[in-house]
Enzyme design. Structure first.
Site, PDB file in Angstrom:
ATOM      1  N   HIS A 152      -7.442  -4.847   9.853  1.00 38.97           N
ATOM      2  CA  HIS A 152      -7.133  -4.842   8.350  1.00 38.97           C
ATOM      3  C   HIS A 152      -5.869  -5.347   8.127  1.00 38.97           C
ATOM      4  O   HIS A 152      -4.956  -5.758   8.817  1.00 38.97           O
ATOM      5  CB  HIS A 152      -6.954  -3.281   7.975  1.00 38.97           C
ATOM      6  CG  HIS A 152      -5.846  -2.263   8.450  1.00 38.97           C
ATOM      7  ND1 HIS A 152      -5.915  -1.108   8.758  1.00 38.97           N
ATOM      8  CD2 HIS A 152      -4.562  -2.771   8.805  1.00 38.97           C
ATOM      9  CE1 HIS A 152      -4.735  -0.687   9.189  1.00 38.97           C
ATOM     10  NE2 HIS A 152      -3.949  -1.808   9.104  1.00 38.97           N
TER      11      HIS A 152
ATOM     12  N   ASP B  38       0.887  -1.182  -0.140  1.00 41.13           N
ATOM     13  CA  ASP B  38      -0.017   0.011   0.063  1.00 41.13           C
ATOM     14  C   ASP B  38       0.837   1.253  -0.011  1.00 41.13           C
ATOM     15  O   ASP B  38       1.971   1.163   0.225  1.00 41.13           O
ATOM     16  CB  ASP B  38      -0.881   0.074   1.134  1.00 41.13           C
ATOM     17  CG  ASP B  38      -0.465  -0.526   2.638  1.00 41.13           C
ATOM     18  OD1 ASP B  38       0.943  -0.711   2.619  1.00 41.13           O
ATOM     19  OD2 ASP B  38      -1.029  -1.135   3.217  1.00 41.13           O
TER      20      ASP B  38
ATOM     21  N   ASN C  56      -7.403  -2.686  13.881  1.00 41.31           N
ATOM     22  CA  ASN C  56      -8.901  -3.254  13.804  1.00 41.31           C
ATOM     23  C   ASN C  56      -8.929  -4.238  12.748  1.00 41.31           C
ATOM     24  O   ASN C  56     -10.113  -4.586  12.104  1.00 41.31           O
ATOM     25  CB  ASN C  56      -9.602  -1.976  13.107  1.00 41.31           C
ATOM     26  CG  ASN C  56      -8.836  -1.623  11.489  1.00 41.31           C
ATOM     27  OD1 ASN C  56      -7.626  -2.237  11.248  1.00 41.31           O
ATOM     28  ND2 ASN C  56      -9.176  -0.528  10.974  1.00 41.31           N
TER      29      ASN C  56
ATOM     30  N   GLU D  27      -9.841  -2.307   5.006  1.00 43.64           N
ATOM     31  CA  GLU D  27     -10.288  -1.843   6.336  1.00 43.64           C
ATOM     32  C   GLU D  27     -11.664  -2.627   6.304  1.00 43.64           C
ATOM     33  O   GLU D  27     -12.276  -3.112   5.577  1.00 43.64           O
ATOM     34  CB  GLU D  27     -10.847  -0.280   6.243  1.00 43.64           C
ATOM     35  CG  GLU D  27      -9.560   0.513   6.136  1.00 43.64           C
ATOM     36  CD  GLU D  27      -8.522   0.901   7.481  1.00 43.64           C
ATOM     37  OE1 GLU D  27      -8.621  -0.232   8.178  1.00 43.64           O
ATOM     38  OE2 GLU D  27      -7.842   1.814   7.412  1.00 43.64           O
TER      39      GLU D  27
HETATM   40  C1  F6R Z   1       1.389  -1.725   6.052  1.00 42.74           C
HETATM   41  C2  F6R Z   1       0.009  -2.219   5.953  1.00 42.74           C
HETATM   42  C3  F6R Z   1      -0.732  -2.299   7.204  1.00 42.74           C
HETATM   43  C4  F6R Z   1       0.013  -2.648   8.622  1.00 42.74           C
HETATM   44  C5  F6R Z   1      -0.688  -2.551   9.973  1.00 42.74           C
HETATM   45  C6  F6R Z   1       0.103  -2.772  10.981  1.00 42.74           C
HETATM   46  O1  F6R Z   1       1.937  -1.712   4.705  1.00 42.74           O
HETATM   47  O2  F6R Z   1      -0.231  -2.883   5.087  1.00 42.74           O
HETATM   48  O3  F6R Z   1      -1.719  -3.364   7.204  1.00 42.74           O
HETATM   49  O4  F6R Z   1       0.738  -4.111   8.323  1.00 42.74           O
HETATM   50  O5  F6R Z   1      -1.228  -1.428   9.762  1.00 42.74           O
HETATM   51  O6  F6R Z   1       0.668  -1.550  11.461  1.00 42.74           O
HETATM   52  P1  F6R Z   1       2.113  -1.697  12.308  1.00 42.74           P
HETATM   53  O7  F6R Z   1       2.992  -2.510  11.992  1.00 42.74           O
HETATM   54  O8  F6R Z   1       2.640  -0.371  12.346  1.00 42.74           O
HETATM   55  O9  F6R Z   1       1.395  -2.020  13.587  1.00 42.74           O
END
Ligand code: F6R
Length: 293
Positions: A183, A110, A181, A188
């Site tokens: 995702h 992303d 959450n 989401e």
């Molecule tokens: C990042 C991504 C997100 C993160 C998720 C966890 O490329 O796709 O899904 O993996 O938000 O974020 P952290 O690792 O900062 O807790």
């Protein structure tokens, strides 16, 4: 240190070594107590440093085994705080002359939208800092969704991104973090029938308030956090031949439990991984696993 070759070994006999670690870790030693099978896949519960080392070893094994055979590897990569130490291990092995990325192609999950790749808060800049500029990955080997594409052309760009992955033979391994959450990528939670959720394409999405709150640390204030992002779709993620999910800390415990043992639902995107559980391995620390047992 001898090279690892997971391609010819079963997961049970993976040996984990690191130039930073004095001693090597052996999965058979830790597996009996830490390996569990859940509807969402195989789960290894171990302290975070071991989980990070295991994840990096799994990626390095794949790269080495393919390189030895003269093949190429296509990796799906994630940003966020979770995989940073994994990238540190890969970079350290590269710096020690033990790992080459010369035959690797990468696709990231992303990117914020809109976002310039030159912005230090962009995921392109994150990947350059934490991995790409530390190893032999040239710009044309690495692909991120482009946060500068005009709004009218994001659909076409996202479609192209999926076509490029397919043209490269598909993702051999997708590394995933998990949002608080639930995702995955920036897919989401949504009120969608499961079959529609499973088919979600790569696209522009509105970021969930929890996601924007979590991103505040990188943007100074919530008002500065972009409202949108480009994300690889659920269908493209699930099409990866293997998926490695990392989750650490008590803040992820609910999302981990709901993803692994809850109903398969678009309300918890991580639960959609249950539909491809045979190709999914979770590496979680005891805090993130605390609601599983
Ligand atoms: C990042 C991504 C997100 C993160 C998720 C966890 O490329 O796709 O899904 O993996 O938000 O974020 P952290 O690792 O900062 O807790």
């Amino acid at each position: 240190m001898r090279p690892l070759d997971a391609g010819r070994r079963r997961r049970r006999s993976l040996t984990v070594t690191s130039p930073r670690a004095e001693a090597s870790l052996s999965v058979p030693d830790i597996l009996p107590s830490c390996r569990h099978e859940f509807p969402g896949g195989t789960v290894l519960v171990c302290p975070r440093p071991e989980a990070e080392l295991l994840a990096a070893s799994r990626i390095a094994d794949l790269v080495r085994s393919r390189t030895v055979e003269g093949g190429r590897v296509v990796l799906g990569l994630a940003t966020g705080s979770t995989p940073i130490a994994v990238y540190d291990h890969l970079a350290a092995w590269h710096e020690a002359g033990q790992l080459s990325f010369g035959r690797v192609t990468t696709y990231n999950l992303d990117e914020y939208y809109p976002m310039s790749p030159a912005d230090p808060r962009s995921y392109r800049a994150f990947m350059d800092r934490h991995l790409f500029h530390r190893v032999n990955l040239a710009a044309n080997q690495t692909h991120l969704l482009d946060g500068t594409v005009p709004a009218a052309h994001t659909g076409e760009h996202c479609h192209d991104f999926e076509r490029w992955i397919a043209a490269d033979g598909g993702l051999d391994l997708q590394l995933l973090g998990l949002g608080r959450n639930g995702h995955i990528g920036f897919n989401e939670p949504a009120d969608l029938p499961t079959d529609q959720a499973l088919a979600l394409p790569t696209r522009v999405v509105a970021l969930h308030p929890t996601t924007r709150a979590d991103a505040m640390k990188d943007f100074g204030a919530e008002a500065n956090v972009p409202h949108h992002a480009l994300t690889m779709g659920i269908a493209a993620i699930l099409a990866a031949r293997s998926i490695l999910v990392l989750a650490f800390g008590s803040g992820k415990a609910d999302a981990v439990a709901q993803s692994l043992v809850g109903p398969i639902s678009a309300r918890v995107p991580g639960s959609l991984l249950q539909t491809v559980s045979s190709q999914v391995t979770w590496l979680v620390d005891p805090a993130a696993a605390s609601r599983l047992f």
